[in-house]
Each structure stands twice: as C-alpha cells, then as structure tokens.
Design a protein around this motif. Structure first.
Motif, short mmCIF file in Angstrom:
data_model
loop_
_atom_site.label_atom_id
_atom_site.label_comp_id
_atom_site.label_asym_id
_atom_site.label_seq_id
_atom_site.Cartn_x
_atom_site.Cartn_y
_atom_site.Cartn_z
N LEU A 233 14.64 11.04 -43.70
CA LEU A 233 14.29 10.08 -44.75
C LEU A 233 14.13 8.67 -44.18
CD1 LEU A 233 16.39 11.25 -47.82
CD2 LEU A 233 13.92 11.40 -47.44
N LEU A 234 14.99 8.32 -43.24
CA LEU A 234 14.84 6.99 -42.63
C LEU A 234 13.51 6.87 -41.88
CD1 LEU A 234 18.48 6.31 -41.40
CD2 LEU A 234 17.18 4.93 -43.02
N GLN A 235 13.12 7.98 -41.23
CA GLN A 235 11.83 7.95 -40.53
C GLN A 235 10.68 7.83 -41.53
OE1 GLN A 235 13.37 7.38 -37.29
NE2 GLN A 235 11.26 7.94 -36.95
N VAL A 236 10.81 8.54 -42.65
CA VAL A 236 9.76 8.47 -43.68
C VAL A 236 9.66 7.04 -44.20
CG1 VAL A 236 9.10 9.17 -46.01
CG2 VAL A 236 9.93 10.87 -44.38
N ARG A 237 10.81 6.42 -44.38
CA ARG A 237 10.84 5.05 -44.88
C ARG A 237 10.12 4.13 -43.90
NH1 ARG A 237 14.62 1.17 -43.85
NH2 ARG A 237 14.91 -0.43 -45.44
N GLU A 238 10.39 4.34 -42.60
CA GLU A 238 9.72 3.56 -41.57
C GLU A 238 8.21 3.76 -41.65
OE1 GLU A 238 10.76 1.50 -39.19
OE2 GLU A 238 8.84 1.39 -38.11
N ARG B 178 6.41 4.72 -44.17
CA ARG B 178 5.82 4.12 -45.37
C ARG B 178 5.75 2.60 -45.25
NH1 ARG B 178 8.69 6.59 -50.28
NH2 ARG B 178 8.02 4.59 -51.10
N ALA B 179 6.73 2.01 -44.60
CA ALA B 179 6.68 0.56 -44.40
C ALA B 179 5.46 0.19 -43.55
CB ALA B 179 7.96 0.07 -43.72
N ASN C 276 14.99 -4.70 -43.89
CA ASN C 276 13.93 -4.36 -44.82
C ASN C 276 12.61 -4.28 -44.07
OD1 ASN C 276 11.96 -4.30 -46.72
ND2 ASN C 276 12.42 -6.33 -47.57
N ARG C 277 12.28 -3.09 -43.64
CA ARG C 277 11.09 -2.92 -42.79
C ARG C 277 9.80 -3.23 -43.54
NH1 ARG C 277 10.47 -2.95 -37.82
NH2 ARG C 277 9.24 -1.07 -37.60
N TYR C 278 9.79 -2.97 -44.86
CA TYR C 278 8.58 -3.29 -45.63
C TYR C 278 8.26 -4.76 -45.48
CZ TYR C 278 8.73 1.20 -48.02
OH TYR C 278 8.72 2.52 -48.29
#
Ligand SMILES: Nc1ncnc2c1ncn2[C@@H]1O[C@H](COP(=O)(O)OP(=O)(O)OP(=O)(O)O)[C@@H](O)[C@H]1O
Ligand SMILES: [Mg+2]
Lengths: 399, 519
Positions: A198-203, A205-206, B387-389
C-alpha cells in the motif's frame, strides 16, 4: 510558460517500460536489490544441491532464521548509523554484555521475564546514549567512540562475570522458543506485505498526480512481488514447521520500523542528507546532533534486543561471545548497498545482505566445512559484491 | 551546417579542432555532432543555454570523458585522450566548472603535483616552496605556498589551477565558468594575467553566461543549443554581441534582462546594529566592522563588493553560518532575536542561497526531488509521514517554472549541468517560503533566459511583502534588480544608492576605493 522539451511531460500517462529507461531505472536504489536477490536465490539453490536437500528443509530454515535474527536486527540498525556517515564497531562486545546483563538479572537477582527484558533494553539504551553523547556532543569520531566501547565493554563483561559463562533464568528461553501459531503468523506476514504494497501504491499515485512518468511495474509491481515472494517463503516455513518463531517476528518489526522511518519520514530524509553532504545539511537547518543521538539511542536498544535473543538462543551468556560480529554486520550492510561514506543504503538491502551471509555460514556448517572456509567465502563475497555495486553505478573510480 | 560555419572562420593555424563530437548519457543526447575549430593564440568563448552541452564538450576535449564519438585534433594531430593526465601531457588543461581540489594539499604541493622537483631521489622541498612562491607572485595571489588548498576561496583555487597549467607548458587552457563569482573588473585582471604570461601560443577556451564580459575578453564566440553549435562568429566589428548571442541561444530577442517590479516598500523587517564579524582567514581581523543595516518589507536590497570586501561574510553571518565570531544585535519585525546557527535563522524565517553550491548547497549523489525539499521538509510532514503528493507537486512545479533540464526528478544532481544545479538550489529555498531571503550569487551559472524566470520569482517574494537581500558580483544584476544598492569595501558599507541612481562606473569606483578613516 512552457517548459523545455526534455522536462518531464506533465500529465503524460505512464508509458510502458522502455528498454532505454532500463539503466536509469536500475540505478534507483529500490531496483538495485534485484541482482542481490537473484544472487541470494542462486546461493540457496547451490547450497540446497550441495547439502543434498537439507538446506531448504523447514527445520533448517527455522534454525537459519534464528541465526539470521541477531545479525538482521543489528544490520537494520547499522544502516541507520551508517547512512549519516557514522559507524558502530562495538556490536560484538555490547551485545554480549547485554546478554550477560540479562543472565545476571535472571539468575543473581531472580527477576522474572519482563523485568529482565526491561533492564536489558535499558542497559542497551544506556550504552547507546553513551555513544550518542561522545559522538554528537563531544564530536569524537564514531569510529573511535565505538572502538573504545568494543574494548572497554568487552573487558567490563569479563570483569563482571569473572570470565565465566553465566546461565540465564530458564524463563528467558521463551524468547527463542516461542512462536506465533501458523495461522497468526500468516496473518502477521500478510499484514506486513499489505502495508508495504500500500505504501508503494501511495508513492505511485503521488507520482501520477504530479505528472511524473513512472511505470506501475517498477514502483509497485516489482517491489511488491519480491517482498511478496519473500513473505510467502516465510509463510510456508511458518505453516510447515512450528509457526512463526518470535525472533523472526522481532526482525520483521525492527526492519519495518527502520525501513519505514528511512523511506517515509522527514527523519530518514535528513539522515541521508547528513551522509550526503554534512555541510549542506547543516545549512538546510538540520539538527545533526539530535539526529545522531536518536540513531545511536535506537542502536542501543537493539544491543539489548539482540542480547536477549542471544542469551535465549544459547541458554547461556558467555562474556566472550560474538567476537567479530560488528564486522559481519558492517559487511552485510555494505553487501546490501550501504555506503561506508554515508548518504546511501537501504534496510531491505542490508537485511538481504545479512541473510546471504548467514545462509553461507549455515550452509557450510551443514556441509561440515570448518569455519575457516566460511570466513574465506564471506570475505570474497564482500569484495565481489562491493566491486559489482561500484561497477553498476557506472561512475569512474577515483583513480 | 554547423561544421560549415566553423570551418569558414577557421584560420590557417588551429590549436585544436573537434569534429563531429557526439555524446549520449543514457537517454540524454548531450552533444549532437559538434565541430569547432579553435584558433591558435585566441580566446575562444563558448556560450549557450544551461544543459546545452558546453561542459560536456570541454570535458571530452580534456580527457575527463573518454567515451564519445567523433574526433579531436590538437595542433593538427588526431588525439584521443583516455585520461586527464594524458590530455595534460599534450598541453590541454581544464579548470572545471565544479572545481574540486584535495583540501588537505598545500598550495605549493598542488602546483607541482606529480612533477615535484627532485634531488637525490627525494622531493626538493626548498625548490618546491620557492618555485611555488614565485608563481603565486606572478599571479598576484594573496596566499602562502604553505596554505592548504581547502582554505582558499574558489577563485583562488581557480587561479592556482591556472598557474599549475602555466607551469606545465599549457597549450590549450580551458576555463569552464571561471568567473561566475568574480566582478567584471576581476575577470579582466584574470585574463590580463593569462595574456601577459603567454602573448604567443596559448589558446584559451572560455565558457561564461555573462555575455557582456565575453565581449571584452574573447575574439571568437560559438553559441551552443541543445547539443549543437548554432552560431559562430568573430567579435571584431560586431556591434551588438550580447544580442546576437541571446538570439542564437534562445531564438528570440530578450528586451528586458532585468524585469524589475517595484513592490511597495514598507516597514523594516530585518534590522542589524553594530554587526561585526571576525575574519577566519589570515590577514585582517574583521571581515565586517560595525555595520548598521535595515531591510524593509517589499524591498530588494543589493550588496556589491569586490573579492574580500566582506559582502559574502555579511550574508553568511546573517544566516548564522559564519565560522568567525559574530557580534551585534539583530531584530526581526522589532523582535530581538539571536541567530547562532542556520537552524535558528530558518526558524526565524530566513533563507540563504549559498554561493558555493557544490560545497554548501547540494547533495550531488541524491535526487533532484530530495535536494529540493530538504530545507522545507517540515512543510511536508503529515502525521510523521512525508506527504509525497504535496512534495512531488511542488517539485514538479519548480522544475517547470525554472526550466530545470532533466530527464526526471529522480535523477541525481551530479547528472545535471551546473546552471541547472543552481536552479535546484534556488528552488530549495524558494520552497521554504521565507520572510527574509538572502541570495548569494543567485544566478551563478544560470543562462540569460532562465535568469528572467528566477528574477520573476524573486519579484514575487518582494511583492508579497517579504525582504530580499541579493549579494552578487554581477553588477548589472544588482543594479537592475535592486531597490537599493549598498557597496561594501573592507568590511564596511561605503555607499548607498536607490534604484536607477547609480551607474556601473560609480559603483565600481566606490567598491575599489581604499577605505580611509572618517571618509
Ligand atoms: N553524467 C551525466 N549523466 C546524465 N546526463 C548528463 C551527465 N552529464 C551531463 N548530462 C546532461 O547532458 C547535458 C549537457 O550538460 P552540460 O553539463 O554539458 O551542460 P552545460 O552546457 O555545461 O550547461 P551549464 O551552462 O548549466 O553548465 C545536460 O542535459 C545534462 O543533464
Ligand atoms: Mg556547464
């Protein structure tokens, strides 16, 4: 205002992985692990063959995991120390001393399990703070401070124990004997993997949101798959033998904590910055003293933790145990891509390095080779691993 | 096409010639068939946008990069250098853009590195120091041969490197942006010294973004763009050199080089009284003596001074980063504060773009994105997680608005061209949204086009009611962008002008003036 054409096209959909991107992609730290994982798998195959199938048996894997636990826990901590450019040479002595403390607390003072654990961790923390004081406040190079500890604390253990091996309170054996039930173990492992994915997915998506061209495969697919294979392997081991051993759970916890703080927190970023260019880090307002103190304090807790695992595993606390551990740990971290100069390294890589080294020594013991051969092998592996890493970086050697 | 232009200008005598040089770095095509002939004895300037391939070209010419397509001729003989030493043996010396010397080495040792005078199989130290002292004197360098290289300023290190080339029979001297932190006058002096020493024979290749100084020191200019030579002409008889260079570089005219926007100047934000800074180098005791200074909201304050005037010491000490002892009082919006470390300064809303970007500004092995957000990490800290976004959005935003030429924001800084590195360093501090913005040489090595974008961002800060201090050796920049210009000399503020009141001559004269007591 339009940007130069070579600037990443904003909002462009992620194109498929192109061959000419490969060198650039491989130079990212995440994917640097791939060759290492492949080497590890090859080593396992070879050892499996040479030991006639003994190596990958569930029983030996459980045994191996116990061996790996101490090195892996300490290696994860050593990466945190090495990324800002410090080094810890005291490991063998401090871990043995922590084991002695645990044994004395249990036998001489008849403390039960929990107080013993607390006291041992506190002892480790104290040494860690001692290092922090000298390194961060008194500005003595960490090499010297921890070399001093290596000598002094080893001596201290010998004095306290009269150079005799102490037996711990049997209570403490639970640390190496306990295990999560196969069911619970699988749930824990799955949660571990899911959090990572999930953390990789978050990365990913960012990156998409910022319009950075990056392929799903490289950011999420490959890392999640390799960690997935690893956790799956541990799951199979857990399910087919005695469940998930407590030392393995401890390793997972420490690795998750260290890896998470390096990759996803400001604290980790700052550690890299300090190792990358101390002066620039200082001018960016980073509190180097505080960062260094936290790192050494954390390392101190790991002395305690490793000491507990050690005393439980050996069922005794020899004050002379674990000589040379520090060099194995540093070697494992370096094999895993951590730079001795600081500024570079990952916890995942270091742990794979630790597994690789322990696999070699475990496999060679199974083959009844004397330990002299083990150290020859490990020495050569270290040399070639670092050479290959430097080569793949493509930079010119400082000739 | 570019080859034609080059050869049409070529004299009979060529000191060096590059033919069809092509170079790729992974996906980036840095040089696309570059051919240039360098005439013997001249000063040949190379101009061009950031990332156009100038440094790459001279690195190939001087053996730093060995892997390329194309041919090099030195004195009419085809060569292919496989190392820096190899190039130096054939008389080609590069003083690189990001000069890196061994800081522990002494000046004399560095001058004669690998060629130490020998006597009975040992280094003849007496001769070594004597020869070194002689050369330092020739270059009017104010340093002892026993000084460690690390203690010299970049400019001094550059001069020592040039002296080193001179002592080794240089035929082709390549200077990659040697003057990006020198005033025009100092640049001319430097070239005068080079010319003095070698009226005959030595050819100089010289890269700079300061177009007006090219006019004064160069005979021939080649302009590069996207890895190609797009223009090539002799300066003799040219009336409007900078304009022609700009046109070739960016494909259009730039009418306003310094797009000054006058913001409403309000109350003082930063006030400094009796500011004194002890010098860390040899010589004078004080780098700065008893300065009083007010910077108001909406104001862009320029500080100009020659080498050693204390202008940079002032900037550094205001940020709490000066190594010498600092005394005096500082107020921000009427509040007395003490700034002893950069961390204190940042907490009080001060930002500082250092002049020495390699040493103080960037982490070369790390990516563009992590360099850019380093000073503003707290801004992206959410529940202990980055907050990478937000982070990546902001990074992309600055990469686009400053036109940072890169493949991706994950590229390490070491792969960027010098000017693009500077843009990232500037963006790092823009991101921290300071109240008081101190910029040292903000456009060091940045091309004319990208400068305008950077100036626009500085204007924006001033318009938002913040205070800006620009310390720069680029006099046109200081005069063009600042509401008020202060001139420093020997650690004191000697003159003050409002925007538009001073000419370059006025400023140069007062900056060079010997300070006399009571003046
Ligand atoms: N080691 C490298 N790896 C990848 N790309 C590189 C590397 N070195 C240079 N480049 C790329 O090659 C191009 C040319 O770079 P170069 O340093 O020659 O530019 P430059 O003309 O000197 O610019 P500046 O005026 O900013 O110094 C740039 O786009 C740069 O990003
Ligand atoms: Mg350059």
């Amino acid at each position: 205002m339009t940007s130069t054409k070579t600037v990443t096209e904003r909002g462009a959909p992620a194109k498929g992985f192109q061959l000419r991107d490969l060198p650039a992609a491989m130079s990212q730290d995440r994917l640097r692990l791939l060759p290492l994982i492949i080497v590890l798998l090859i080593v396992w195959m070879v050892l499996q063959y040479l030991t006639g199938g003994l190596f990958l048996s569930a029983r030996n894997l459980t045994n191996l995991s116990g061996q790996v636990a101490i090195t892996a826990v300490l290696t994860a901590g050593a990466v945190l120390v090495m990324i800002p450019g410090y080094i810890d040479l005291s490991l063998g002595a401090t871990v043995a001393a922590a084991a002695v403390v645990a044994a004395i607390a249990g036998t001489n003072y008849e403390l039960s399990l929990w107080p013993t654990v607390v006291i041992t961790l506190a002892f480790g923390l104290l040494i860690g703070l001692w290092h922090a004081f000298w390194v961060a406040w008194m500005k003595v190079p960490s090499f010297i401070v921890t070399l001093g500890s290596l000598l002094a604390i080893r001596g201290l253990s010998l004095v306290i124990t009269n150079a005799e091996t102490i037996s711990p309170n049997p209570d403490i054996l639970v640390i190496s004997d306990a295990s999560l039930s196969p069911m619970l173990g699988i749930v824990v492992l799955f949660a571990f993997w899911l959090a990572f994915a999930l953390l990789q997915v978050r990365e990913w998506r960012a990156r998409q949101a910022a319009g950075i061209r990056s392929s799903f495969g490289a950011v999420v697919g490959l890392p999640a798959a390799s960690v997935g294979i690893f956790t799956l392997g541990v799951m199979i081991m857990a399910a087919s033998y005695r469940g998930l051993p407590l030392p393995v759970v401890l390793v997972l916890a420490v690795v998750a904590l260290a890896g998470w703080s390096l990759r996803f927190t400001a604290f980790g970023r700052r550690l890299y910055a300090i190792g990358g260019n101390r002066q620039a880090a200082l001018l960016a307002g980073i509190n180097i003293r505080m960062q260094a103190s936290l790192v050494f304090a954390f390392m101190g807790l790991l002395y305690g933790l490793a000491g507990l695992v050690l005393v439980a595993r050996l069922d005794s606390a020899p004050p002379g145990a674990m000589q040379g551990l520090e060099l194995n740990v540093i070697a494992a971290a370096v094999i895993g891509g951590t730079s001795l100069m600081g500024g570079r390294g990952t916890v995942a890589g270091a742990v794979i390095g630790a597994i690789l080294m322990e696999s070699l020594s475990n496999g060679m013991s199974l083959m009844n080779l004397p330990s002299a051969y083990q150290s020859i092998t490990v020495g050569l592996v270290l040399l070639f691993a670092v050479y290959a890493d430097l080569r793949s970086r493509g930079g010119r050697f400082g000739d | 096409m570019s080859a034609d232009i080059a050869s049409s200008c070529a004299a009979e005598l060529s000191a060096a010639k590059v033919v069809g040089i092509d170079k790729r770095f992974g996906g980036a095509h840095a040089l696309r068939g570059v051919s240039i002939t360098f005439e013997k004895g001249g000063v040949h300037a190379i101009a061009g946008e950031n990332g156009a391939g100038k440094s790459t070209l001279v690195k190939i010419l001087s053996g730093v990069i060995g892997d390329y397509a194309g041919a090099i001729e030195i004195d009419g003989v085809g060569r292919r250098f496989d190392s820096i030493r190899d190039a130096e043996r054939h008389g080609v010396f590069l003083v690189p853009q990001e000069l890196s010397v061994v800081p522990e080495l002494r000046v004399g040792e560095y001058l004669f590195l690998n060629r130490e005078p020998q006597r009975w199989g040992m280094v003849d130290t007496r001769k070594l120091w004597a020869d070194a002292a002689h050369w330092l004197d020739v270059f009017k360098l104010d340093a002892s041969p026993l000084e460690q290289m690390g203690n010299l300023s970049t400019h001094q290190q550059q001069l020592v490197s040039i002296a080193r080339a001179m002592t080794q029979g240089v035929k082709l001297l390549i200077l990659d942006e040697p003057t990006s932190s020198l005033t025009e006058r100092e640049t001319e002096l430097m070239f005068a010294r080079i010319a003095d020493l070698h009226r005959h024979g030595v050819t100089t290749i010289y890269i700079s973004h300061r177009l007006r100084e090219l006019e004064r020191v160069a005979n021939v200019v080649s302009v590069m763009r996207d890895g190609r030579v797009v223009d090539h002409f002799r300066l003799q008889g040219q009336s409007d050199t900078p304009r022609r260079i700009v046109q070739a570089m960016v494909g259009r005219d730039i009418i306003e080089m310094y797009p000054k926007v006058a913001a409403k100047v309000g109350e003082p934000i930063l006030s400094v009284r009796d500011w004194t800074v002890e010098s860390t180098g040899a010589g004078r005791v004080h780098a700065i003596k008893n300065i009083h200074l007010d910077v108001r909201s909406g104001e862009i304050l320029g500080v100009f001074g020659l080498l050693g005037s204390g202008a940079f010491d002032l900037a550094r000490s205001l940020f709490g980063a000066h190594a010498g002892r600092v005394s005096g009082s500082m107020q921000i919006r009427g509040q007395v504060i003490s700034v002893r470390t950069p961390r204190d300064a940042i907490r009080n809303g001060i930002a500082y773009v250092p002049a020495e970007r390699k040493r103080d500004g960037l982490i070369e092995a790390h990516s563009i994105e992590s360099n850019m957000t380093l000073a503003a990490l707290n801004r992206f800290n959410r529940y202990g997680i980055l907050n990478r976004y937000g982070e990546l959005q902001r990074v992309q935003q600055y990469v686009a608005s400053l036109k940072v030429k890169c493949g991706s924001v994950e590229q390490p800084m070491s792969q960027l061209s010098g000017g693009n590195q500077q843009k990232v360093v500037a963006a790092k501090w823009l991101l921290s949204e300071p109240e008081i913005f101190i910029l040292e040489e903000p456009t060091r090595g940045v091309d004319v086009n990208a400068r305008i974008d950077l100036y626009a961002l500085v204007n924006e800060i001033a318009t938002a009611g913040k205070a800006v201090i620009i310390v720069s050796t680029d006099l046109p920049e200081v005069l063009g962008m600042c509401d008020r210009v202060l001139v420093m000399c020997e650690g004191r503020l000697v003159r003050e002008w409002m925007h538009g009141q001073a000419s370059e001559e006025d400023v140069m004269i007062s900056a060079a003036e010997e300070y006399s007591e009571g003046a």
